[in-house]
Scaffold this motif. Structure first.
Motif, PDB file in Angstrom:
ATOM      1  N   ALA A 258     160.210  71.802  38.803  1.00 53.10           N
ATOM      2  CA  ALA A 258     160.453  71.433  40.247  1.00 53.10           C
ATOM      3  C   ALA A 258     159.724  70.390  40.584  1.00 53.10           C
ATOM      4  O   ALA A 258     159.728  69.764  41.786  1.00 53.10           O
ATOM      5  N   VAL A 259     158.698  70.170  40.130  1.00 53.11           N
ATOM      6  CA  VAL A 259     157.542  69.040  40.507  1.00 53.11           C
ATOM      7  C   VAL A 259     157.636  67.846  39.467  1.00 53.11           C
ATOM      8  O   VAL A 259     157.764  67.971  38.269  1.00 53.11           O
ATOM      9  N   HIS A 260     157.819  66.606  40.121  1.00 53.85           N
ATOM     10  CA  HIS A 260     157.569  65.361  39.177  1.00 53.85           C
ATOM     11  C   HIS A 260     156.780  64.375  39.768  1.00 53.85           C
ATOM     12  O   HIS A 260     156.585  64.151  41.073  1.00 53.85           O
ATOM     13  N   PRO A 261     156.189  63.394  38.950  1.00 48.50           N
ATOM     14  CA  PRO A 261     155.289  62.453  39.262  1.00 48.50           C
ATOM     15  C   PRO A 261     156.111  61.581  40.306  1.00 48.50           C
ATOM     16  O   PRO A 261     157.383  61.215  39.941  1.00 48.50           O
ATOM     17  N   GLY A 262     155.457  61.005  41.460  1.00 53.54           N
ATOM     18  CA  GLY A 262     155.788  60.136  42.357  1.00 53.54           C
ATOM     19  C   GLY A 262     156.553  61.052  43.653  1.00 53.54           C
ATOM     20  O   GLY A 262     156.858  60.431  44.702  1.00 53.54           O
ATOM     21  N   ASP A 263     156.733  62.607  43.485  1.00 51.93           N
ATOM     22  CA  ASP A 263     157.244  63.306  44.540  1.00 51.93           C
ATOM     23  C   ASP A 263     155.996  63.245  45.509  1.00 51.93           C
ATOM     24  O   ASP A 263     154.775  63.025  45.390  1.00 51.93           O
ATOM     25  N   LYS A 264     156.463  63.339  46.916  1.00 52.63           N
ATOM     26  CA  LYS A 264     155.429  63.547  47.946  1.00 52.63           C
ATOM     27  C   LYS A 264     155.019  64.835  48.300  1.00 52.63           C
ATOM     28  O   LYS A 264     155.724  65.935  47.899  1.00 52.63           O
TER      29      LYS A 264
END
Length: 404
Positions: A258-264
């Protein structure tokens, strides 16, 4: 019939009986005997039946006591996890120790802890008398080698001219040319030695490699500086660049997708109540740590004002792309087996060990993201010997108002 006594009267009665009939006294004895037999049979039957009934009751009691009585609870339904809050630690965007490259004694230092320095600022100066003396000697050796090269050049040129007039042998000319080449090589070697010592001498001055803050100073004037030739080098200064802060957090495996680079992401700290710092998920390790079953994630936060300090304890708020349904249950319901974490669920009066996927750990309660339903009866404090198929009896709830 005569009233002379019972014997005569009885004789008269017996004489009155028809022929072949048993006497009245014999019939009365038979009746009494029959009654006694019946009473004995009833007594024997009652005793045997009572014993059988007692054994049956004992067997039922023993069987009932062999079934363990357990306490069971229903998992609590949690709200969709639209936000995941995890503990993390802050680190400087660039952090490095500064060591000496030459041996000597600390002559002076210019920056102490907390000092803001720029790239190229002088931090300390080291007195290196041995290196200075070696450099002077090597420069003198270089001058000698250069003088020998000049003489070798003249000799080689003179022999070349003499060979044209056949005044010397070719061997002498070749010897002169070889000596000239050896002199050139010697000069080059001395020049390299001088350059090396000049670099060592330049290391007398220690400069800041980037803009940052001095967070540690581990030396003082007059201290012996060892560049690591004879022992492990000692750190002189520690420099950190905190214009940006990196926050590292371990995300449970269940939420890793559920987490990806670029997420705030938001970062909060106890020393700033009610305030959130905005960050960006910069990168992940792209690997699950087998020890903690978590994914290492880095959050970058702008810190131009320097309010955030490296090494602080922080909370990272991650927004999940897809809400996840989960339940929570007391931590004392977990069973740790070599196959993995299990919980015991009651099905039709028997225990069933069910594998689950753990989410967050709240201390006394555990979040379960997969493997349980809110309607399941989960056994609390299960025994280590409990296995699937073991018959159990649920403890009756205490009446309302009963003392605890």
């Amino acid at each position: 019939m005569t009233p002379n006594g019972n014997g005569e009267l009885d004789a008269v009665y017996d004489n009155d009986l028809p022929k072949g009939a048993p006497p009245r006294r014999s019939r009365r004895g038979l009746v009494i005997l029959l009654l006694v037999v019946i009473l004995l049979a009833i007594a024997v039957y009652s005793g045997i039946h009572g014993r059988i009934e007692a054994e049956h009751v004992l067997a039922q009691t023993t069987e009932a006591s062999a079934v363990p009585t357990v306490s069971a609870v229903h998992p609590d339904v949690g709200a969709p996890n639209e936000e995941l809050v995890l503990p993390g630690s802050t680190q400087a965007i660039t952090d490095t120790p500064i060591y000496a490259r030459t041996a000597g004694y600390l002559k002076r230092w210019t920056s102490d802890i907390g000092a803001h320095v720029k790239k190229g600022d002088l931090l300390a100066e080291i007195d290196t008398p041995e290196v200075d003396e070696q450099l002077r000697q090597m420069r003198a050796d270089l001058e000698t080698a250069q003088a020998n090269l000049k003489l070798a050049d003249l000799t080689a040129k003179r022999n070349e001219d003499l060979l044209k007039t056949r005044s010397i042998a070719t061997q002498e000319r070749d010897n002169a040319v070889g000596a000239q080449a050896a002199a050139k090589a010697n000069v080059a070697s001395k020049q390299a030695d001088v350059a090396r010592l000049e670099r060592m001498q330049s290391y007398e001055k220690v400069y800041a490699p980037f803009d940052g803050i001095i967070t540690a100073r581990n030396t003082d004037i007059g201290a012996l500086i060892d560049a690591g030739a004879n022992s492990a080098a000692r750190e002189l200064f520690h420099l950190s660049a905190i214009d940006r802060i990196r926050v590292f957090v371990s995300v449970p495996e269940a939420y890793s997708r559920a987490v990806h680079p670029g997420d705030k992401a938001k970062v909060t700290l106890d020393e700033f109540p009610g305030e959130a710092f905005q960050g960006i998920l910069a990168r992940t390790s792209n690997a699950i740590d087998p020890a903690s079953r978590s994914l290492l994630v880095e959050i970058d936060v702008d810190n131009a004002d320097g309010r955030l300090l490296p090494g602080a304890y922080a909370f990272v708020h991650l927004s999940l792309a897809k809400p996840m349904k989960s339940v929570t249950l007391p931590s004392n319901a977990l069973i740790f087996r070599k196959e993995g974490i299990r919980v015991a669920v009651i099905h039709d009066g028997k225990a069933d060990l069910v594998p689950i996927v753990i989410g967050r750990d709240y201390g006394d309660r555990i979040e379960v993201v997969s493997g349980l339903q809110a309607t399941d009866d989960v056994i609390l404090d299960p025994s280590d010997s409990l296995i699937t198929g073991t018959a159990v009896r649920t403890e009756a709830p205490a009446p309302v108002g009963a003392p605890k």
